[in-house]
Design a protein around this motif. Structure first.
Motif: not given
Length: 117
Positions: A26-30
Protein backbone atom coordinates in the motif's frame (compact mmCIF):
# COMPACT_ATOMS: atom_id res chain seq x y z
CA UNK A 1 4.28 -4.06 5.82
CA UNK A 2 3.57 -5.06 9.37
CA UNK A 3 0.60 -6.77 10.98
CA UNK A 4 -0.95 -3.55 12.33
CA UNK A 5 -0.80 -1.88 8.91
CA UNK A 6 -2.22 -5.00 7.22
CA UNK A 7 -5.07 -5.12 9.72
CA UNK A 8 -5.95 -1.45 9.26
CA UNK A 9 -5.91 -1.73 5.47
CA UNK A 10 -8.02 -4.90 5.59
CA UNK A 11 -10.80 -2.85 7.26
CA UNK A 12 -10.87 -0.63 4.17
CA UNK A 13 -11.24 -3.50 1.69
CA UNK A 14 -14.44 -5.15 0.47
CA UNK A 15 -15.48 -7.89 2.89
CA UNK A 16 -14.25 -11.32 1.78
CA UNK A 17 -11.58 -10.08 -0.61
CA UNK A 18 -8.71 -11.39 1.53
CA UNK A 19 -10.13 -14.92 1.15
CA UNK A 20 -8.97 -14.77 -2.47
CA UNK A 21 -6.33 -12.03 -2.58
CA UNK A 22 -3.19 -11.22 -0.62
CA UNK A 23 -2.39 -7.67 0.37
CA UNK A 24 1.10 -7.07 -1.03
CA UNK A 25 1.64 -3.33 -0.70
CA UNK A 26 0.00 0.00 0.00
CA UNK A 27 1.31 3.44 -0.80
CA UNK A 28 0.26 7.04 -1.33
CA UNK A 29 1.13 9.14 -4.35
CA UNK A 30 0.07 12.59 -5.54
CA UNK A 31 -3.32 11.23 -6.66
CA UNK A 32 -4.24 9.19 -3.60
CA UNK A 33 -3.87 5.77 -1.98
CA UNK A 34 -2.96 2.61 -3.88
CA UNK A 35 -3.69 -0.81 -2.38
CA UNK A 36 -2.03 -3.73 -4.19
CA UNK A 37 -3.63 -7.18 -4.18
CA UNK A 38 -2.48 -10.46 -5.76
CA UNK A 39 -4.72 -13.47 -6.19
CA UNK A 40 -3.69 -16.30 -3.88
CA UNK A 41 -2.25 -19.49 -5.37
CA UNK A 42 -5.36 -21.56 -4.61
CA UNK A 43 -6.63 -23.89 -7.34
CA UNK A 44 -9.85 -22.72 -9.00
CA UNK A 45 -13.06 -24.67 -8.47
CA UNK A 46 -13.01 -27.90 -10.46
CA UNK A 47 -9.21 -28.09 -10.63
CA UNK A 48 -8.30 -29.07 -7.05
CA UNK A 49 -7.37 -32.62 -8.18
CA UNK A 50 -5.33 -31.49 -11.20
CA UNK A 51 -1.62 -30.81 -11.11
CA UNK A 52 -1.29 -27.08 -11.77
CA UNK A 53 1.66 -24.79 -12.23
CA UNK A 54 1.27 -21.09 -11.48
CA UNK A 55 2.14 -19.08 -14.58
CA UNK A 56 2.18 -15.66 -13.04
CA UNK A 57 -0.47 -13.00 -13.39
CA UNK A 58 -2.61 -11.19 -15.92
CA UNK A 59 -1.82 -7.48 -16.30
CA UNK A 60 -2.76 -5.44 -13.26
CA UNK A 61 -6.26 -3.94 -13.14
CA UNK A 62 -6.87 -0.66 -11.29
CA UNK A 63 -10.29 -0.20 -9.71
CA UNK A 64 -11.39 3.07 -8.16
CA UNK A 65 -12.77 2.47 -4.68
CA UNK A 66 -14.42 4.76 -2.15
CA UNK A 67 -12.32 7.81 -1.21
CA UNK A 68 -10.68 7.95 2.20
CA UNK A 69 -10.56 11.34 3.93
CA UNK A 70 -10.76 13.15 0.60
CA UNK A 71 -8.10 11.03 -1.13
CA UNK A 72 -8.81 8.81 -4.12
CA UNK A 73 -8.29 5.08 -3.54
CA UNK A 74 -7.23 2.61 -6.22
CA UNK A 75 -7.26 -1.15 -5.75
CA UNK A 76 -4.49 -2.54 -7.97
CA UNK A 77 -5.45 -6.16 -8.61
CA UNK A 78 -3.37 -8.92 -10.17
CA UNK A 79 -5.32 -12.06 -11.12
CA UNK A 80 -3.43 -15.35 -11.27
CA UNK A 81 -3.28 -17.84 -14.13
CA UNK A 82 -2.23 -21.49 -14.09
CA UNK A 83 -1.21 -24.19 -16.57
CA UNK A 84 -2.78 -27.65 -16.28
CA UNK A 85 0.36 -29.84 -16.43
CA UNK A 86 -1.42 -32.77 -18.11
CA UNK A 87 -2.52 -30.92 -21.27
CA UNK A 88 -0.92 -27.44 -21.15
CA UNK A 89 -4.26 -25.62 -20.88
CA UNK A 90 -4.08 -22.13 -19.37
CA UNK A 91 -6.81 -21.50 -16.78
CA UNK A 92 -7.86 -18.78 -14.36
CA UNK A 93 -10.53 -18.52 -11.69
CA UNK A 94 -14.05 -18.09 -13.07
CA UNK A 95 -15.31 -15.24 -10.89
CA UNK A 96 -18.89 -15.71 -12.14
CA UNK A 97 -18.86 -19.16 -10.49
CA UNK A 98 -17.37 -17.74 -7.30
CA UNK A 99 -20.11 -15.12 -7.10
CA UNK A 100 -22.88 -17.69 -7.70
CA UNK A 101 -21.38 -20.44 -5.53
CA UNK A 102 -20.56 -18.51 -2.38
CA UNK A 103 -22.21 -16.10 -0.03
CA UNK A 104 -20.51 -12.78 -0.41
CA UNK A 105 -21.44 -9.22 0.24
CA UNK A 106 -22.88 -6.92 -2.40
CA UNK A 107 -19.75 -4.80 -1.97
CA UNK A 108 -17.48 -7.72 -2.87
CA UNK A 109 -19.71 -8.62 -5.83
CA UNK A 110 -19.45 -5.04 -7.08
CA UNK A 111 -15.68 -5.19 -6.59
CA UNK A 112 -15.49 -8.31 -8.77
CA UNK A 113 -17.74 -6.65 -11.34
CA UNK A 114 -15.21 -3.80 -11.42
CA UNK A 115 -12.51 -6.27 -12.44
CA UNK A 116 -14.51 -7.69 -15.33
CA UNK A 117 -16.61 -4.69 -16.34
Amino acid sequence: MNQVTDTLISFLLPEGILDYFELTKADKDSIGFNIYLEEKNIAPSGYQKHELESKGFFPETRIQDFPIRGHKVALCVKRRRWTVIKDGTIISRDWDLVIKGTRMTTEFGLFLKGIFG
